[in-house]
Design a protein around this motif. Sequence first.
Motif, PDB file in Angstrom:
ATOM      1  N   LEU A 125      -3.237 -41.776 -19.908  1.00  0.00           N
ATOM      2  CA  LEU A 125      -4.457 -41.208 -20.468  1.00  0.00           C
ATOM      3  C   LEU A 125      -5.656 -41.455 -19.560  1.00  0.00           C
ATOM      4  CD1 LEU A 125      -4.084 -41.973 -24.253  1.00  0.00           C
ATOM      5  CD2 LEU A 125      -3.896 -39.792 -23.104  1.00  0.00           C
ATOM      6  N   SER A 169      -9.518 -40.514 -28.651  1.00  0.00           N
ATOM      7  CA  SER A 169      -9.226 -39.259 -29.344  1.00  0.00           C
ATOM      8  C   SER A 169      -7.733 -39.110 -29.604  1.00  0.00           C
ATOM      9  CB  SER A 169      -9.737 -38.074 -28.521  1.00  0.00           C
ATOM     10  OG  SER A 169      -9.088 -38.026 -27.260  1.00  0.00           O
ATOM     11  N   GLY A 170      -6.901 -39.604 -28.681  1.00  0.00           N
ATOM     12  CA  GLY A 170      -5.456 -39.536 -28.898  1.00  0.00           C
ATOM     13  C   GLY A 170      -5.021 -40.368 -30.086  1.00  0.00           C
ATOM     14  N   GLU A 228     -10.177 -35.043 -15.705  1.00  0.00           N
ATOM     15  CA  GLU A 228     -11.067 -34.161 -16.457  1.00  0.00           C
ATOM     16  C   GLU A 228     -12.529 -34.474 -16.146  1.00  0.00           C
ATOM     17  OE1 GLU A 228     -10.215 -31.625 -18.841  1.00  0.00           O
ATOM     18  OE2 GLU A 228      -8.399 -31.843 -17.645  1.00  0.00           O
ATOM     19  N   THR A 229     -12.847 -35.768 -16.021  1.00  0.00           N
ATOM     20  CA  THR A 229     -14.231 -36.171 -15.779  1.00  0.00           C
ATOM     21  C   THR A 229     -14.702 -35.730 -14.398  1.00  0.00           C
ATOM     22  OG1 THR A 229     -13.925 -38.063 -17.221  1.00  0.00           O
ATOM     23  CG2 THR A 229     -15.805 -38.140 -15.735  1.00  0.00           C
ATOM     24  N   TYR A 232      -5.495 -38.930 -16.827  1.00  0.00           N
ATOM     25  CA  TYR A 232      -5.854 -37.624 -17.385  1.00  0.00           C
ATOM     26  C   TYR A 232      -7.361 -37.523 -17.602  1.00  0.00           C
ATOM     27  CZ  TYR A 232      -6.243 -33.897 -20.877  1.00  0.00           C
ATOM     28  OH  TYR A 232      -6.598 -32.782 -21.577  1.00  0.00           O
ATOM     29  N   GLU A 233      -7.959 -38.598 -18.150  1.00  0.00           N
ATOM     30  CA  GLU A 233      -9.396 -38.599 -18.428  1.00  0.00           C
ATOM     31  C   GLU A 233     -10.203 -38.529 -17.136  1.00  0.00           C
ATOM     32  OE1 GLU A 233     -13.039 -38.993 -20.573  1.00  0.00           O
ATOM     33  OE2 GLU A 233     -11.012 -38.392 -21.116  1.00  0.00           O
ATOM     34  N   LYS A 259      -3.481 -31.020 -25.234  1.00  0.00           N
ATOM     35  CA  LYS A 259      -2.881 -31.329 -23.938  1.00  0.00           C
ATOM     36  C   LYS A 259      -2.723 -32.831 -23.741  1.00  0.00           C
ATOM     37  CE  LYS A 259      -1.502 -29.911 -19.825  1.00  0.00           C
ATOM     38  NZ  LYS A 259      -0.333 -29.015 -19.649  1.00  0.00           N
ATOM     39  N   VAL A 260      -3.669 -33.597 -24.306  1.00  0.00           N
ATOM     40  CA  VAL A 260      -3.622 -35.045 -24.152  1.00  0.00           C
ATOM     41  C   VAL A 260      -2.359 -35.630 -24.762  1.00  0.00           C
ATOM     42  CG1 VAL A 260      -4.898 -35.460 -26.289  1.00  0.00           C
ATOM     43  CG2 VAL A 260      -4.956 -37.165 -24.474  1.00  0.00           C
ATOM     44  N   HIS A 270       0.555 -36.672 -22.612  1.00  0.00           N
ATOM     45  CA  HIS A 270       0.423 -37.860 -21.770  1.00  0.00           C
ATOM     46  C   HIS A 270       0.649 -39.146 -22.561  1.00  0.00           C
ATOM     47  CE1 HIS A 270      -1.328 -35.645 -18.290  1.00  0.00           C
ATOM     48  NE2 HIS A 270      -1.698 -34.814 -19.252  1.00  0.00           N
ATOM     49  N   SER A 288     -10.155 -40.132 -23.990  1.00  0.00           N
ATOM     50  CA  SER A 288      -8.865 -39.551 -24.356  1.00  0.00           C
ATOM     51  C   SER A 288      -7.992 -40.540 -25.119  1.00  0.00           C
ATOM     52  CB  SER A 288      -8.126 -39.081 -23.100  1.00  0.00           C
ATOM     53  OG  SER A 288      -8.829 -38.056 -22.467  1.00  0.00           O
TER      54      SER A 288
END
Length: 728
Positions: free
Chosen positions: A7, A44-45, A14-15, A10-11, A89-90, A93, A41
Amino acid sequence: MEFHAHLAAYEQDETKAGCKKRSFSKTRLCRIRLMNDIPISVISGIIGLLLAASFSAILFRRIKFPYTIGLVLVGILLFVLGDQIRMLKVMQHIHLTPNIILYILLPTLIFDAAIHIDSRLLLKNLTPVLTLAAPGLVLATAVTGLIIAWLTPLSIGSAMLFGALISATDPVAVIALFKELGAPRRLTMLVDGESLFNDATAIVAFNIVMGIVAGGAWSAGVLASSALNFVVVFAGGTLVGAIIGYLMILIIRMAGNDPLIEIAFSTVVAYAAFILANYYMELSGVMAAVGAGMVVNYYSSTRLTPEVRQYLHQFWGYASFVANSFIFLLLGLTETYLARDLGSIPRLLGYVAAAVFAIMASRALIVFLLVPLLNRLPRAEPIDWKNQAVMFWGGLRGALPIGLAVSLAWDFPGRSLIIQLTLGVVLFTLLVQGTTIKWLMTRLKMNKPTLVDRIARLTALEAAFQGGLHRIDAVEKRFWQPAEENLQKLREQYRAAIDSTMRELNETRNSPSNIDRVRRTTLWLQANAVERKANVLLFEQGFLSENTFREMDYRTEVRRGLILKGEIPPPHVPSNPVMLRVRVLTTSLFERLLPNAAWTQLRIVRDRVIKLELAGAVRMSGNAVLAELPRFAPLCGASESMTEECRSHYQSTAHQALEQTQALAREYPVIFHDLQDRIVRRAALIAERDTVAKLQQDNAIPGTVAQGILNDLETQLDKASVYKSPFQ
């Protein structure tokens, strides 16, 4: 952890992408977001998974589908939708990792199971539970490993490692179904107890096999050393957990019955026991959590108030719900491992089928071989073939095997295939066995309540409907005058429900040929329940010490078992043999070594007080049954002769207890009069407290005034206690 790493990457991706498009004025904000903080993420996940679990719980409860099994399907669906919906999408992961399972989710589940388990029923069935969880798991490991080595490309070492990790059962869905269907308590204990212990044995066996594989030797000496290590790790973890749990019980008295503080302590104990044993001492963390939970379970009935116990069980029930929800959702998400090599799906399915065959064969062997052998032991309570069939088919697998599988080093031989086999077996047991266990129990007619339970249910319903009818009249007189037509219709509905319930109750009572035995059993079970309730009240009011209450509670529980077996009236139950031996041994030992020591004299006096308390408790609880007998005997459908039999028994018991009290009073007059004086003083103070509390409840005096008086009375009650009660 892998969960965090995926995560975080992934974060950051995105950032960075977003920061490139931002203006110069927002560069500082972007730099802050790129710092080492918990990614959004991750948060939120977690929230998304909890939201999905909550909605799923509502849905699956309405359609009556096993909740945990449904979550696996939801997890798979979330992963698939991640390709279509950017917000999801998260979810692609997120998957299970060893540390998430071992150090976050597993301690919660183990501790919750330990504090809720029926310790007496577990002790009664300890032989079959431990046999299935320890020797049974070792046998299952060997059989599974040999079959896997024969039918798959895995080496014998890798196959044995797979056999060790896949042998741990996780019957969460099955236990939930047992509660729904009202399955026999003993069957629930056998399945749940085996799972509680074989989690520990599976982890220990996994580590031992891993060490043997790394050493490359399977000699007799290595196996003997491994067996000794197994015992040390298993027993050592239990001891560490028990010590930590007992320390919590000692410290928790300082909390002053504050439920928030005591729940916080229980959380620390659950995780501290697991982490200390598993990570720092290399012992069994699972058994440490079990040991801590069992100690808290044992002492909570006497050291915690009923309100705190309720808060504690509610908190751990919620924690268990969250942990199970995350586990089974993540199981569904983690199934993506199976889709890594689409070209080998047919071959992979063949290997998964071989693994399913291996675990089914090993499960059948340990259940249908070991259980019949246990049935032949002296004084063993047999486990019939129906229970054996459910135990065999209810051996589901869960998150622990996956956690152990993914903990293997990346270069471990056959790691990818082991993970794929593990996920395939877990998916099969959940989706096939988990969804058909209800059908099996229905075919075996194990979902029908006993005749005694049916009568008890109908009796309770009739009493509830009568209470509702009386409340309608009370509400009408006190609050308002509703329309007579509506009121009459509601009364008719209740009267119809009462008539229908009474007809069914009479038919149930009068239909079988052994109805007299059922009525007699129901009557004596109710009398035993009233007796136990009286003992609880005596303890909560401080008239019984903790040791005396436990002794009385032990006797009523044993008598309940005798009544269910048909031994009516139940014979006299002697003292708890274990506690009695410990008490006699310690007292006699100190009398010999330190006869004049203050502690020895205190111990002697305490034993005499316990004798007096026991005699008094037997008399008072017997009188409580005699007072309640005219009320509950008709509800049980007992005849006059049955009622008279019960009355005569308790009259005789109360009379014998009175004679014993008088004899003890003559033998120990000083102790008796001191005890009697404290009881009388305390009874008067309790009456004062109840009166003030009633005045406060009726708003007859200001709350501040009432609280001041109550605080003074509590102080006096502590001083006047027979023994200082944990409830005061």
